[in-house]
Design a protein around this motif. Sequence first.
Motif, PDB file in Angstrom:
ATOM      1  N   UNK A   1       0.831  -1.204   0.000  1.00 52.38           N
ATOM      2  CA  UNK A   1       0.000   0.000   0.000  1.00 52.38           C
ATOM      3  C   UNK A   1       0.863   1.250   0.000  1.00 52.38           C
ATOM      4  N   UNK A   2       1.936   1.229   0.766  1.00 56.42           N
ATOM      5  CA  UNK A   2       2.833   2.382   0.871  1.00 56.42           C
ATOM      6  C   UNK A   2       3.423   2.755  -0.488  1.00 56.42           C
ATOM      7  N   UNK A   3       3.765   1.754  -1.272  1.00 54.22           N
ATOM      8  CA  UNK A   3       4.478   1.993  -2.534  1.00 54.22           C
ATOM      9  C   UNK A   3       3.570   2.363  -3.700  1.00 54.22           C
ATOM     10  N   UNK A   4       2.242   2.336  -3.483  1.00 53.90           N
ATOM     11  CA  UNK A   4       1.328   2.736  -4.558  1.00 53.90           C
ATOM     12  C   UNK A   4       1.537   4.219  -4.869  1.00 53.90           C
ATOM     13  N   UNK A   5       1.888   4.504  -6.106  1.00 57.14           N
ATOM     14  CA  UNK A   5       2.087   5.887  -6.515  1.00 57.14           C
ATOM     15  C   UNK A   5       3.390   6.493  -6.035  1.00 57.14           C
ATOM     16  N   UNK A   6       4.297   5.662  -5.510  1.00 59.07           N
ATOM     17  CA  UNK A   6       5.573   6.167  -5.005  1.00 59.07           C
ATOM     18  C   UNK A   6       6.492   6.575  -6.146  1.00 59.07           C
ATOM     19  N   UNK A   7       7.436   7.440  -5.851  1.00 64.74           N
ATOM     20  CA  UNK A   7       8.413   7.893  -6.829  1.00 64.74           C
ATOM     21  C   UNK A   7       9.746   7.218  -6.545  1.00 64.74           C
ATOM     22  N   UNK A   8      10.331   6.598  -7.565  1.00 62.14           N
ATOM     23  CA  UNK A   8      11.629   5.939  -7.402  1.00 62.14           C
ATOM     24  C   UNK A   8      12.736   6.979  -7.322  1.00 62.14           C
TER      25      UNK A   8
ATOM     26  N   UNK B   1      -5.445   5.554   5.008  1.00 67.72           N
ATOM     27  CA  UNK B   1      -5.081   4.455   4.109  1.00 67.72           C
ATOM     28  C   UNK B   1      -4.155   3.478   4.820  1.00 67.72           C
ATOM     29  N   UNK B   2      -3.257   4.019   5.619  1.00 73.02           N
ATOM     30  CA  UNK B   2      -2.323   3.174   6.366  1.00 73.02           C
ATOM     31  C   UNK B   2      -3.057   2.395   7.452  1.00 73.02           C
TER      32      UNK B   2
END
Length: 291
Positions: free
Chosen positions: A164-171, A184-185
């Motif tokens: 869930x945390x990595x949804x939409x995250x920027x590398x 959400x968390x």
Amino acid sequence: MKRILTGVALVTTAALVTATPAMAAPKDPVAAVKKRMAPGKGVSFTERTTISQGARREVFLRRSGTLQFGKSGIAASDITGKLNITSKDLAAAPDDEFGESLRAIAKPERTIKIGTTSYLSGNMWATLLPEGKTWFKAAKGLAGGATATFGQFVNLGEHSTLKTLLKGAKATSHGYTGTIKLGALWKASPWLRAGSSLGSPSAKAMKSPIKWRLTVNAAGLPTRLVTTFSTSVHGLGDEGRVSVDTRYTGWGKAVSIKAPPAKDVATSFEDSADDIPSLTEIPLGAYAVTG
């Protein structure tokens, strides 16, 4: 000569481009962590919570612990937390019930959780236990004890939470960065719902953004997670910021967490449970922010 210099410049530029490899995206942490989530395996962490308000920035809490994985997530944990209350703070504390509570919570708190059962020791629990007992057993106790309220909200040992945390995250060059709402968390993390004495956060708190920065190693395993959010999440007003810096080591190492000896465990308090000093009732921020 001008043509020669131009040619040299073009050749040099081409060589630099060729010699500088393109930045590779970090490996997928979700897959990397899942590979190490086998029964009897686990991970260790150390952690520091800092509170900032204006130009003042002080350490509030330090924690360390180990998580043990089971067939479907975290099966057990052993966590120690210590509020940053100094001897100077204790010397200035009044000689009354508040001062007594402050001296109690200044001691380290250790929490062992196996399944849904928690064993709590030290800190305020020591003042409530019958003579000869050093642990209190709670059938549905907090995963990280009372101090977990001010610890890391994001538990990377939970596959669903990390996903869930990595949804939409920027590398980034060393990992990932992003923002997630507390709501959400809360929905994704059984650990957060069981491990925090926030209770059920208010609708306003659920909308609070948590900024985060995750560092991973060459294998994609998390090595550091830094989260930042408003102090309003803890009911301390919205003029300050909380930052939690967690370092992870030993992903997939053998772990065996056991309950304390039965002879040292109490299932009730010496006095009424109403006497337990609540962290939300004691203004810790006035004391535990030095050093």
